[in-house]
Scaffold this motif. Structure first.
Motif, PDB file in Angstrom:
ATOM      1  N   PHE A 102      -9.733  28.553  57.195  1.00 21.36           N
ATOM      2  CA  PHE A 102      -9.564  29.544  58.268  1.00 21.36           C
ATOM      3  C   PHE A 102     -10.768  29.379  59.195  1.00 21.36           C
ATOM      4  CE2 PHE A 102      -7.356  31.333  54.649  1.00 21.36           C
ATOM      5  CZ  PHE A 102      -6.227  31.933  55.185  1.00 21.36           C
ATOM      6  N   SER A 103     -10.541  29.027  60.468  1.00 25.26           N
ATOM      7  CA  SER A 103     -11.685  28.837  61.367  1.00 25.26           C
ATOM      8  C   SER A 103     -12.377  30.167  61.676  1.00 25.26           C
ATOM      9  CB  SER A 103     -11.273  28.130  62.650  1.00 25.26           C
ATOM     10  OG  SER A 103     -10.337  28.889  63.371  1.00 25.26           O
ATOM     11  N   LYS A 104     -11.598  31.187  62.031  1.00 25.07           N
ATOM     12  CA  LYS A 104     -12.162  32.517  62.321  1.00 25.07           C
ATOM     13  C   LYS A 104     -11.230  33.582  61.754  1.00 25.07           C
ATOM     14  CE  LYS A 104     -14.077  31.162  66.807  1.00 25.07           C
ATOM     15  NZ  LYS A 104     -14.054  31.459  68.248  1.00 25.07           N
ATOM     16  N   THR A 105     -11.829  34.623  61.192  1.00 21.38           N
ATOM     17  CA  THR A 105     -11.054  35.782  60.751  1.00 21.38           C
ATOM     18  C   THR A 105     -11.715  37.037  61.303  1.00 21.38           C
ATOM     19  OG1 THR A 105     -12.312  36.020  58.695  1.00 21.38           O
ATOM     20  CG2 THR A 105     -10.291  34.677  58.601  1.00 21.38           C
ATOM     21  N   ASN A 106     -10.882  38.040  61.562  1.00 21.23           N
ATOM     22  CA  ASN A 106     -11.391  39.319  62.041  1.00 21.23           C
ATOM     23  C   ASN A 106     -10.471  40.413  61.497  1.00 21.23           C
ATOM     24  OD1 ASN A 106     -12.516  41.470  63.355  1.00 21.23           O
ATOM     25  ND2 ASN A 106     -12.440  40.561  65.392  1.00 21.23           N
ATOM     26  N   GLY A 107     -10.986  41.231  60.593  1.00 15.94           N
ATOM     27  CA  GLY A 107     -10.178  42.279  59.994  1.00 15.94           C
ATOM     28  C   GLY A 107      -9.159  41.735  59.005  1.00 15.94           C
ATOM     29  N   ALA A 108      -9.424  40.568  58.451  1.00 13.51           N
ATOM     30  CA  ALA A 108      -8.472  39.919  57.540  1.00 13.51           C
ATOM     31  C   ALA A 108      -8.795  40.232  56.079  1.00 13.51           C
ATOM     32  CB  ALA A 108      -8.508  38.406  57.749  1.00 13.51           C
ATOM     33  N   THR A 109      -7.814  39.963  55.231  1.00 10.38           N
ATOM     34  CA  THR A 109      -7.998  40.010  53.783  1.00 10.38           C
ATOM     35  C   THR A 109      -7.442  38.713  53.212  1.00 10.38           C
ATOM     36  OG1 THR A 109      -7.796  42.418  53.697  1.00 10.38           O
ATOM     37  CG2 THR A 109      -7.399  41.219  51.646  1.00 10.38           C
ATOM     38  N   ILE A 110      -8.250  38.047  52.388  1.00 11.82           N
ATOM     39  CA  ILE A 110      -7.832  36.821  51.707  1.00 11.82           C
ATOM     40  C   ILE A 110      -8.095  37.045  50.229  1.00 11.82           C
ATOM     41  CG2 ILE A 110      -8.182  34.330  51.491  1.00 11.82           C
ATOM     42  CD1 ILE A 110      -9.364  34.461  54.398  1.00 11.82           C
ATOM     43  N   LYS A 111      -7.046  36.883  49.397  1.00  9.07           N
ATOM     44  CA  LYS A 111      -7.216  37.222  47.986  1.00  9.07           C
ATOM     45  C   LYS A 111      -6.308  36.389  47.074  1.00  9.07           C
ATOM     46  CE  LYS A 111      -3.945  41.077  48.397  1.00  9.07           C
ATOM     47  NZ  LYS A 111      -3.752  42.514  48.255  1.00  9.07           N
ATOM     48  N   ASN A 112      -6.678  36.384  45.788  1.00  9.88           N
ATOM     49  CA  ASN A 112      -5.862  35.803  44.717  1.00  9.88           C
ATOM     50  C   ASN A 112      -5.475  34.352  44.978  1.00  9.88           C
ATOM     51  OD1 ASN A 112      -5.905  38.401  43.549  1.00  9.88           O
ATOM     52  ND2 ASN A 112      -4.137  38.998  44.771  1.00  9.88           N
ATOM     53  N   LEU A 113      -6.456  33.507  45.248  1.00  9.75           N
ATOM     54  CA  LEU A 113      -6.201  32.129  45.659  1.00  9.75           C
ATOM     55  C   LEU A 113      -7.153  31.181  44.944  1.00  9.75           C
ATOM     56  CD1 LEU A 113      -4.820  30.160  47.704  1.00  9.75           C
ATOM     57  CD2 LEU A 113      -6.677  30.721  49.287  1.00  9.75           C
ATOM     58  N   LYS A 114      -6.652  29.995  44.612  1.00 11.51           N
ATOM     59  CA  LYS A 114      -7.497  28.921  44.095  1.00 11.51           C
ATOM     60  C   LYS A 114      -7.393  27.760  45.067  1.00 11.51           C
ATOM     61  CE  LYS A 114      -8.460  25.935  40.157  1.00 11.51           C
ATOM     62  NZ  LYS A 114      -8.064  25.544  38.794  1.00 11.51           N
TER      63      LYS A 114
END
Length: 161
Positions: A102-114
Protein backbone atom coordinates in the motif's frame (compact mmCIF):
# COMPACT_ATOMS: atom_id res chain seq x y z
CA UNK A 1 -59.38 -15.65 36.02
CA UNK A 2 -60.61 -14.67 32.55
CA UNK A 3 -58.96 -11.23 32.89
CA UNK A 4 -55.64 -12.88 33.70
CA UNK A 5 -55.86 -15.02 30.55
CA UNK A 6 -56.68 -11.99 28.39
CA UNK A 7 -53.86 -9.91 29.88
CA UNK A 8 -51.41 -12.79 29.49
CA UNK A 9 -52.47 -13.25 25.84
CA UNK A 10 -51.99 -9.53 25.12
CA UNK A 11 -48.55 -9.43 26.73
CA UNK A 12 -47.50 -12.58 24.89
CA UNK A 13 -48.77 -11.15 21.57
CA UNK A 14 -46.83 -7.89 22.08
CA UNK A 15 -43.67 -9.85 22.86
CA UNK A 16 -44.03 -11.90 19.68
CA UNK A 17 -44.53 -8.76 17.60
CA UNK A 18 -41.51 -7.09 19.25
CA UNK A 19 -39.27 -10.12 18.62
CA UNK A 20 -40.44 -10.38 14.99
CA UNK A 21 -39.70 -6.68 14.38
CA UNK A 22 -36.29 -6.98 16.08
CA UNK A 23 -35.31 -9.94 13.88
CA UNK A 24 -36.46 -8.13 10.72
CA UNK A 25 -34.47 -4.98 11.60
CA UNK A 26 -31.32 -7.02 12.29
CA UNK A 27 -31.64 -8.89 8.99
CA UNK A 28 -31.92 -5.57 7.13
CA UNK A 29 -28.82 -4.21 8.92
CA UNK A 30 -26.84 -7.36 8.08
CA UNK A 31 -27.93 -7.17 4.43
CA UNK A 32 -26.77 -3.54 4.22
CA UNK A 33 -23.41 -4.42 5.82
CA UNK A 34 -22.84 -7.27 3.35
CA UNK A 35 -23.48 -4.93 0.39
CA UNK A 36 -20.42 -2.92 1.47
CA UNK A 37 -18.10 -5.96 1.69
CA UNK A 38 -16.09 -6.67 -1.45
CA UNK A 39 -14.54 -10.11 -1.92
CA UNK A 40 -10.93 -10.20 -3.21
CA UNK A 41 -9.64 -13.34 -4.93
CA UNK A 42 -7.01 -12.12 -7.44
CA UNK A 43 -4.07 -9.72 -7.66
CA UNK A 44 -6.13 -7.57 -10.04
CA UNK A 45 -8.96 -7.26 -7.49
CA UNK A 46 -6.36 -6.52 -4.80
CA UNK A 47 -4.87 -3.71 -6.87
CA UNK A 48 -8.33 -2.24 -7.62
CA UNK A 49 -9.19 -1.63 -3.94
CA UNK A 50 -9.81 2.10 -4.23
CA UNK A 51 -13.16 2.88 -2.68
CA UNK A 52 -13.85 3.40 1.00
CA UNK A 53 -15.29 -0.08 1.54
CA UNK A 54 -14.49 -3.25 3.41
CA UNK A 55 -12.46 -5.73 1.38
CA UNK A 56 -12.01 -9.37 2.41
CA UNK A 57 -9.36 -11.67 0.97
CA UNK A 58 -11.14 -14.99 0.41
CA UNK A 59 -8.13 -17.11 -0.65
CA UNK A 60 -4.32 -17.17 -0.67
CA UNK A 61 -2.79 -15.16 -3.55
CA UNK A 62 0.40 -16.25 -5.30
CA UNK A 63 2.42 -19.45 -5.26
CA UNK A 64 5.96 -20.73 -4.65
CA UNK A 65 7.09 -20.84 -8.28
CA UNK A 66 5.77 -17.73 -10.02
CA UNK A 67 6.71 -14.22 -8.96
CA UNK A 68 3.92 -11.71 -9.67
CA UNK A 69 4.84 -8.12 -10.65
CA UNK A 70 2.60 -5.67 -8.83
CA UNK A 71 2.11 -1.91 -8.60
CA UNK A 72 1.36 -0.45 -5.17
CA UNK A 73 -2.23 0.07 -4.04
CA UNK A 74 -2.57 3.86 -3.94
CA UNK A 75 -4.40 6.06 -1.42
CA UNK A 76 -6.25 3.32 0.43
CA UNK A 77 -8.79 4.42 3.07
CA UNK A 78 -10.99 1.35 3.51
CA UNK A 79 -10.77 -1.84 5.55
CA UNK A 80 -8.72 -4.77 4.27
CA UNK A 81 -9.28 -8.02 6.14
CA UNK A 82 -6.97 -10.79 4.98
CA UNK A 83 -9.11 -13.33 6.87
CA UNK A 84 -5.88 -15.20 7.77
CA UNK A 85 -4.87 -15.71 4.12
CA UNK A 86 -1.39 -15.22 2.61
CA UNK A 87 -0.14 -12.96 -0.17
CA UNK A 88 2.90 -14.75 -1.55
CA UNK A 89 5.74 -14.23 -4.03
CA UNK A 90 4.99 -10.64 -4.99
CA UNK A 91 7.43 -8.17 -6.57
CA UNK A 92 6.59 -4.48 -6.22
CA UNK A 93 8.83 -2.10 -8.17
CA UNK A 94 8.50 1.54 -9.09
CA UNK A 95 10.32 4.84 -9.46
CA UNK A 96 7.61 6.46 -7.30
CA UNK A 97 8.67 7.79 -3.92
CA UNK A 98 5.97 5.82 -2.01
CA UNK A 99 6.67 2.15 -2.43
CA UNK A 100 5.04 -0.76 -0.56
CA UNK A 101 2.08 -3.08 -0.96
CA UNK A 102 0.00 0.00 0.00
CA UNK A 103 1.74 3.23 -1.07
CA UNK A 104 -0.40 5.53 1.12
CA UNK A 105 -3.20 4.91 3.60
CA UNK A 106 -5.38 7.38 5.45
CA UNK A 107 -8.01 6.21 7.92
CA UNK A 108 -7.51 2.60 6.80
CA UNK A 109 -7.54 -0.70 8.65
CA UNK A 110 -5.37 -3.63 7.55
CA UNK A 111 -5.71 -6.86 9.51
CA UNK A 112 -5.47 -10.66 9.64
CA UNK A 113 -2.92 -11.03 6.84
CA UNK A 114 0.30 -12.93 6.19
CA UNK A 115 2.79 -11.62 3.63
CA UNK A 116 5.34 -14.21 2.50
CA UNK A 117 8.18 -13.50 0.08
CA UNK A 118 7.46 -9.97 -1.07
CA UNK A 119 10.22 -8.03 -2.75
CA UNK A 120 10.08 -4.23 -2.82
CA UNK A 121 12.40 -2.72 -5.41
CA UNK A 122 13.02 0.96 -5.95
CA UNK A 123 14.61 1.17 -9.39
CA UNK A 124 15.42 4.89 -9.53
CA UNK A 125 14.27 8.16 -8.06
CA UNK A 126 14.92 11.83 -8.77
CA UNK A 127 16.99 13.83 -6.29
CA UNK A 128 13.98 16.01 -5.41
CA UNK A 129 12.04 13.05 -3.95
CA UNK A 130 12.27 11.82 -0.39
CA UNK A 131 11.38 8.13 -0.85
CA UNK A 132 9.19 6.30 1.63
CA UNK A 133 9.66 2.55 1.32
CA UNK A 134 8.24 -0.33 3.37
CA UNK A 135 6.87 -3.83 2.93
CA UNK A 136 3.26 -3.13 3.95
CA UNK A 137 2.55 0.66 3.97
CA UNK A 138 4.94 3.40 2.81
CA UNK A 139 2.97 6.27 4.41
CA UNK A 140 0.26 5.58 6.97
CA UNK A 141 -1.98 8.27 8.46
CA UNK A 142 -4.66 7.39 11.04
CA UNK A 143 -4.26 3.74 10.04
CA UNK A 144 -4.76 0.64 12.18
CA UNK A 145 -2.65 -2.43 11.42
CA UNK A 146 -3.27 -5.60 13.42
CA UNK A 147 -2.44 -9.28 13.20
CA UNK A 148 -0.19 -8.88 10.13
CA UNK A 149 2.81 -11.19 9.73
CA UNK A 150 5.62 -10.50 7.23
CA UNK A 151 8.18 -13.25 6.47
CA UNK A 152 10.89 -13.93 3.86
CA UNK A 153 10.65 -10.40 2.45
CA UNK A 154 13.18 -7.77 1.37
CA UNK A 155 13.63 -4.17 0.21
CA UNK A 156 16.17 -3.42 -2.55
CA UNK A 157 17.46 -0.02 -3.61
CA UNK A 158 19.00 0.00 -7.09
CA UNK A 159 20.41 2.85 -9.21
CA UNK A 160 19.26 5.73 -7.04
CA UNK A 161 20.29 9.09 -8.53
Amino acid sequence: MKKFGIIFSLIFSFLLIFVACFIDVNQNVLAEENENVVSVSSFEELHNMTEQKTYELNCDLGDEENEFNFTSIENFNGVFDGKGHTIKNLKVSSADGFLALFSKTNGATIKNLKIDTISIELTEIAESHDPKIAILVAEAKATTISNVEIVNSKISLNSIC
